[in-house]
Design a protein around this motif. Structure first.
Motif, PDB file in Angstrom:
ATOM      1  N   GLY A   1      16.358 -13.569   2.119  1.00 28.34           N
ATOM      2  CA  GLY A   1      17.136 -13.768   1.075  1.00 28.34           C
ATOM      3  C   GLY A   1      18.094 -12.550   0.340  1.00 28.34           C
ATOM      4  N   GLN A   2      18.124 -11.660   1.277  1.00 38.38           N
ATOM      5  CA  GLN A   2      19.335 -10.683   0.973  1.00 38.38           C
ATOM      6  C   GLN A   2      20.144 -10.450   2.040  1.00 38.38           C
ATOM      7  N   ASN A   3      19.972 -11.271   3.346  1.00 39.34           N
ATOM      8  CA  ASN A   3      21.334 -11.506   4.150  1.00 39.34           C
ATOM      9  C   ASN A   3      20.125 -12.605   5.245  1.00 39.34           C
ATOM     10  N   ALA A   4      21.199 -13.970   5.036  1.00 37.64           N
ATOM     11  CA  ALA A   4      20.491 -14.969   6.283  1.00 37.64           C
ATOM     12  C   ALA A   4      20.690 -14.869   7.434  1.00 37.64           C
ATOM     13  N   SER A   5      21.661 -13.951   8.295  1.00 36.59           N
ATOM     14  CA  SER A   5      22.091 -14.290   9.587  1.00 36.59           C
ATOM     15  C   SER A   5      22.604 -12.698   9.425  1.00 36.59           C
ATOM     16  N   PRO A   6      21.900 -11.555   9.755  1.00 34.86           N
ATOM     17  CA  PRO A   6      22.101 -10.186   9.602  1.00 34.86           C
ATOM     18  C   PRO A   6      22.620 -10.040  10.493  1.00 34.86           C
ATOM     19  N   SER A   7      23.806  -9.061  11.064  1.00 35.79           N
ATOM     20  CA  SER A   7      23.425  -8.470  12.370  1.00 35.79           C
ATOM     21  C   SER A   7      24.011  -6.899  12.580  1.00 35.79           C
ATOM     22  N   ALA A   8      23.852  -6.086  11.427  1.00 34.18           N
ATOM     23  CA  ALA A   8      23.635  -4.247  11.893  1.00 34.18           C
ATOM     24  C   ALA A   8      22.656  -4.054  10.558  1.00 34.18           C
ATOM     25  N   GLU A   9      22.640  -3.332  10.956  1.00 34.40           N
ATOM     26  CA  GLU A   9      21.170  -2.578   9.382  1.00 34.40           C
ATOM     27  C   GLU A   9      21.354  -2.464   8.547  1.00 34.40           C
ATOM     28  N   THR A  10      22.123  -2.085   8.146  1.00 33.16           N
ATOM     29  CA  THR A  10      22.577  -1.778   6.398  1.00 33.16           C
ATOM     30  C   THR A  10      22.983  -3.874   6.081  1.00 33.16           C
ATOM     31  N   ASP A  11      22.887  -4.606   6.919  1.00 34.28           N
ATOM     32  CA  ASP A  11      23.142  -6.381   6.188  1.00 34.28           C
ATOM     33  C   ASP A  11      21.726  -6.324   5.177  1.00 34.28           C
TER      34      ASP A  11
ATOM     35  N   HIS B   1       0.828  -1.333   0.262  1.00 34.11           N
ATOM     36  CA  HIS B   1      -0.188  -0.001   0.446  1.00 34.11           C
ATOM     37  C   HIS B   1       0.811   1.429  -0.373  1.00 34.11           C
ATOM     38  N   ALA B   2       1.528   1.108  -1.079  1.00 40.03           N
ATOM     39  CA  ALA B   2       2.872   2.533  -1.128  1.00 40.03           C
ATOM     40  C   ALA B   2       3.778   3.197  -0.046  1.00 40.03           C
ATOM     41  N   GLU B   3       4.358   2.229   0.749  1.00 43.78           N
ATOM     42  CA  GLU B   3       4.936   2.256   2.122  1.00 43.78           C
ATOM     43  C   GLU B   3       5.871   2.643   1.451  1.00 43.78           C
ATOM     44  N   THR B   4       6.476   2.718   0.229  1.00 45.57           N
ATOM     45  CA  THR B   4       7.781   3.432   0.131  1.00 45.57           C
ATOM     46  C   THR B   4       8.115   4.747  -0.963  1.00 45.57           C
ATOM     47  N   ALA B   5       6.645   4.863  -1.059  1.00 40.95           N
ATOM     48  CA  ALA B   5       6.608   6.240  -2.073  1.00 40.95           C
ATOM     49  C   ALA B   5       6.853   7.681  -1.610  1.00 40.95           C
ATOM     50  N   GLY B   6       7.196   8.176  -2.443  1.00 44.53           N
ATOM     51  CA  GLY B   6       7.883   9.631  -2.195  1.00 44.53           C
ATOM     52  C   GLY B   6       9.732   9.240  -1.250  1.00 44.53           C
ATOM     53  N   ASN B   7       9.752   9.531  -0.588  1.00 47.36           N
ATOM     54  CA  ASN B   7      10.696   9.082   0.379  1.00 47.36           C
ATOM     55  C   ASN B   7      10.414   9.017   1.547  1.00 47.36           C
ATOM     56  N   ALA B   8       9.168   8.217   1.574  1.00 56.46           N
ATOM     57  CA  ALA B   8       9.205   7.213   2.781  1.00 56.46           C
ATOM     58  C   ALA B   8       9.716   5.270   2.075  1.00 56.46           C
ATOM     59  N   ASP B   9      10.472   4.883   2.242  1.00 56.45           N
ATOM     60  CA  ASP B   9      11.211   3.828   2.663  1.00 56.45           C
ATOM     61  C   ASP B   9      10.931   2.261   3.621  1.00 56.45           C
ATOM     62  N   TRP B  10       9.587   2.117   4.095  1.00 57.71           N
ATOM     63  CA  TRP B  10       9.153   1.691   5.227  1.00 57.71           C
ATOM     64  C   TRP B  10       8.498   0.210   4.793  1.00 57.71           C
ATOM     65  N   ILE B  11       9.814  -0.272   4.687  1.00 53.24           N
ATOM     66  CA  ILE B  11      10.604  -1.950   4.234  1.00 53.24           C
ATOM     67  C   ILE B  11      11.690  -2.325   5.034  1.00 53.24           C
ATOM     68  N   ILE B  12      11.681  -3.303   5.752  1.00 54.00           N
ATOM     69  CA  ILE B  12      12.799  -4.170   6.085  1.00 54.00           C
ATOM     70  C   ILE B  12      13.553  -4.666   5.648  1.00 54.00           C
ATOM     71  N   SER B  13      13.569  -4.993   4.171  1.00 52.72           N
ATOM     72  CA  SER B  13      14.845  -5.376   3.334  1.00 52.72           C
ATOM     73  C   SER B  13      13.777  -5.576   2.069  1.00 52.72           C
ATOM     74  N   THR B  14      14.385  -5.118   0.842  1.00 52.26           N
ATOM     75  CA  THR B  14      14.277  -5.174  -0.080  1.00 52.26           C
ATOM     76  C   THR B  14      13.594  -6.406  -0.885  1.00 52.26           C
ATOM     77  N   SER B  15      14.538  -7.650  -0.446  1.00 60.16           N
ATOM     78  CA  SER B  15      14.552  -9.396  -0.341  1.00 60.16           C
ATOM     79  C   SER B  15      12.802  -9.679   0.142  1.00 60.16           C
ATOM     80  N   GLN B  16      11.801  -9.603  -1.171  1.00 57.71           N
ATOM     81  CA  GLN B  16      10.278  -9.867  -0.285  1.00 57.71           C
ATOM     82  C   GLN B  16       9.880 -10.789  -1.384  1.00 57.71           C
ATOM     83  N   PRO B  17       8.942 -11.757  -0.844  1.00 56.67           N
ATOM     84  CA  PRO B  17       8.497 -11.723   1.007  1.00 56.67           C
ATOM     85  C   PRO B  17       9.654 -12.219   2.006  1.00 56.67           C
ATOM     86  N   ASP B  18      10.801 -12.645   1.723  1.00 61.09           N
ATOM     87  CA  ASP B  18      11.631 -13.325   2.257  1.00 61.09           C
ATOM     88  C   ASP B  18      12.984 -12.514   2.500  1.00 61.09           C
ATOM     89  N   PRO B  19      12.965 -11.337   3.806  1.00 65.21           N
ATOM     90  CA  PRO B  19      14.170 -10.206   3.895  1.00 65.21           C
ATOM     91  C   PRO B  19      15.466 -11.899   4.479  1.00 65.21           C
TER      92      PRO B  19
END
Length: 488
Positions: free
Chosen positions: A70-80, A50-68
């Motif tokens: 997929g981007q990093n299976a063992s994240p330790s920092a916010e930039t993971d 529902h447009a949670e990334t419209a404009g300057n919003a970026d309200w997602i936990i990861s660009t890997s969707q639906p499963d985060p």
């Protein structure tokens, strides 16, 4: 001669100045914090449909969707993970107690279907500033999900924050969810979102040491953050469980609530009036973000994480999952379920007639300073005291207990002129059972513990209610202290 009535209350407690005069509140689970490592995996779905990334919003936990993962299976920092909510997601993932998914763009919310992202497969739904209206089917799904035991986290922004220019901002969209759905449009959660744009500030949390959202395993909440946000107006007459936890400076009670909790059916609800506190300042390229998550003047991370744990059912039965349509996981964690069970937090958690919860010296508390004093006026009076509580479906033992003292000026030894009823009600206010009726005939010195078996109400959200009814001549005081609902 008329029965004399000792100088009685109704003393406004010292806690009133701290904005604790809230009638009814979200169910408090246990007397301490929520465990960081619960026995079950709590399943959380973050909405991005529902447009949670419209404009300057970026309200997602990861660009890997639906499963985060997929981007990093063992994240330790916010930039993971990439997204302005990555700190939130990573913090939950690192506990090992949460399974996180994202509903991608182009999808729809559903409940009771076969999709792996159907709400029946989750305990909590997070709506991080939605910017498109929910369809009628989606609103039905959301409401039934909560009604059947799910947790709903609604995050708004200020009025006019229409990031995709479709004519609807989060204020309108979330109010529409609560007032224009096929399940219950009669103010089901007990609040409405204000059309405000509050530029800045650090709203403070109320003083309630028993609240698991303010005092949870992820830390203690003291303040939050306004960076262009709004508040809500509480309506406890519509839902007595609504409770303001963080208030705009100068506000308390039913106005100016920046963060609040409530319940509906068997489920739980939380609302936050700004998206800036969950923004961790990192995300996809091209967005202008602000690091509210780590703002040193607030405790936003603790508030978001404790609320997620509470909504997901940490310490109690699960949420709205179960695979085929709600009802919880059927687990039971032994504990005491009533909030403010000794009344030491004053007028919080309980819904009570004016002056019933008091620290007046005219009666004595069994422990501490506060207690509940019903009637005792020597005039026709009806006083009530109640609290809603969810009894986990997996619990085989549920015992209500409280200490009761009764004194009276009545002289009869045969007629019950003044009575105290202890009852169990459903969410519609229908009496399911009367546990006991006491009267002036039961007057005695000191406190006596009373106990009742509530195991037959497992899997239900019920209201425990004390009703004191006094005649017009001689006083009878019904004094209650040290309540408990112990489950195992």
């Amino acid at each position: 001669m008329l029965g004399s009535r000792r100088s009685r209350r109704r003393v406004t407690t010292a806690l009133a100045g701290f904005g604790l005069l809230l009638t009814g509140a979200a169910v408090q689970v246990g007397s301490g914090s929520t465990p960081a490592h619960a026995a079950t995996t709590h399943r959380v779905l973050f909405d991005n449909a529902h447009a949670e990334t419209a404009g300057n919003a970026d309200w997602i936990i990861s660009t890997s969707q639906p499963d985060p993962l997929g981007q990093n299976a063992s994240p330790s920092a916010e930039t993971d993970w990439t997204g302005a909510l990555s700190s939130w997601g990573v913090a939950l993932q690192k506990t090992g107690d949460y399974s996180l998914k994202t509903l991608p763009t182009g999808s729809s919310l559903s409940y009771g279907g076969s999709s792996s992202l159907d709400l029946s497969n989750f305990d909590t739904l997070v709506l991080p500033e939605p910017n498109t209206l929910f369809t009628s089917a989606e609103k039905t799904a959301i409401m039934n999900f909560v009604k059947n035991g799910g947790g709903l986290f609604m995050i708004s922004d200020h009025t006019g924050a229409d990031r995709n220019n479709d004519g609807y901002d989060a204020v309108k969209i979330l109010n529409d969810l609560m007032t224009n759905n096929s399940v219950d449009s009669s103010d089901p959660f007990g609040f409405s979102i204000d059309s405000l744009n509050i530029a800045s500030g650090y709203p403070a949390a109320i003083n309630d040491s028993s609240d698991p959202v303010l005092h949870g395993s992820f830390g203690t909440v003291t303040k939050s953050l306004f960076a262009n946000g709004t508040t809500a107006t509480l309506k406890p007459s519509d839902n007595s469980n609504v409770k303001g936890l963080v208030y705009r400076s100068g506000y308390s009670g039913n106005t100016g609530a920046f963060f609040l909790t409530s319940t509906y059916g068997s489920g739980r609800v939380a609302f936050w009036g700004d998206s800036s506190p969950i923004d961790d300042g990192t995300g996809q390229a091209g967005n202008t973000l602000y690091d509210g998550w780590n703002d040193p003047g607030a405790t936003n991370a603790a508030l978001a994480l404790n609320a997620t744990a509470w909504l997901a059912g940490s310490g109690t039965s699960g949420g709205g999952g179960g695979g085929t349509g709600g009802g919880g996981t059927g687990t039971c964690t032994a504990g005491q379920l009533l909030g403010n069970n000794g009344f030491e937090s004053g007028n919080s958690t309980w819904s009570a007639s004016s002056g019933v919860i008091t620290n007046s010296g005219s009666e004595a508390a069994r422990s501490g300073s506060y207690y509940a004093w019903l009637d005792g006026n020597g005039t026709a009076t009806t006083d009530t005291l109640s609290q809603s509580v969810s009894v986990p479906s997996g619990c085989t033992s549920a015992k209500l207990s409280f200490y009761l003292h009764i004194d009276t000026a009545e002289t009869t030894t045969s007629t019950a002129y003044d009575t105290l009823k202890v009852q169990v009600l459903n969410s519609s206010g229908t009496v399911l059972g009367t546990l006991a009726t006491y009267s002036n005939l039961n007057a005695a010195s000191g406190y006596t513990q009373r106990s009742f078996d509530l195991s037959s109400y497992a899997g239900q959200t019920v209201t425990l209610k004390f009703t004191g009814t006094e005649g017009s001549k001689y006083q009878t005081s019904f004094v209650v202290d040290d309540t408990a609902l112990d489950v195992a």
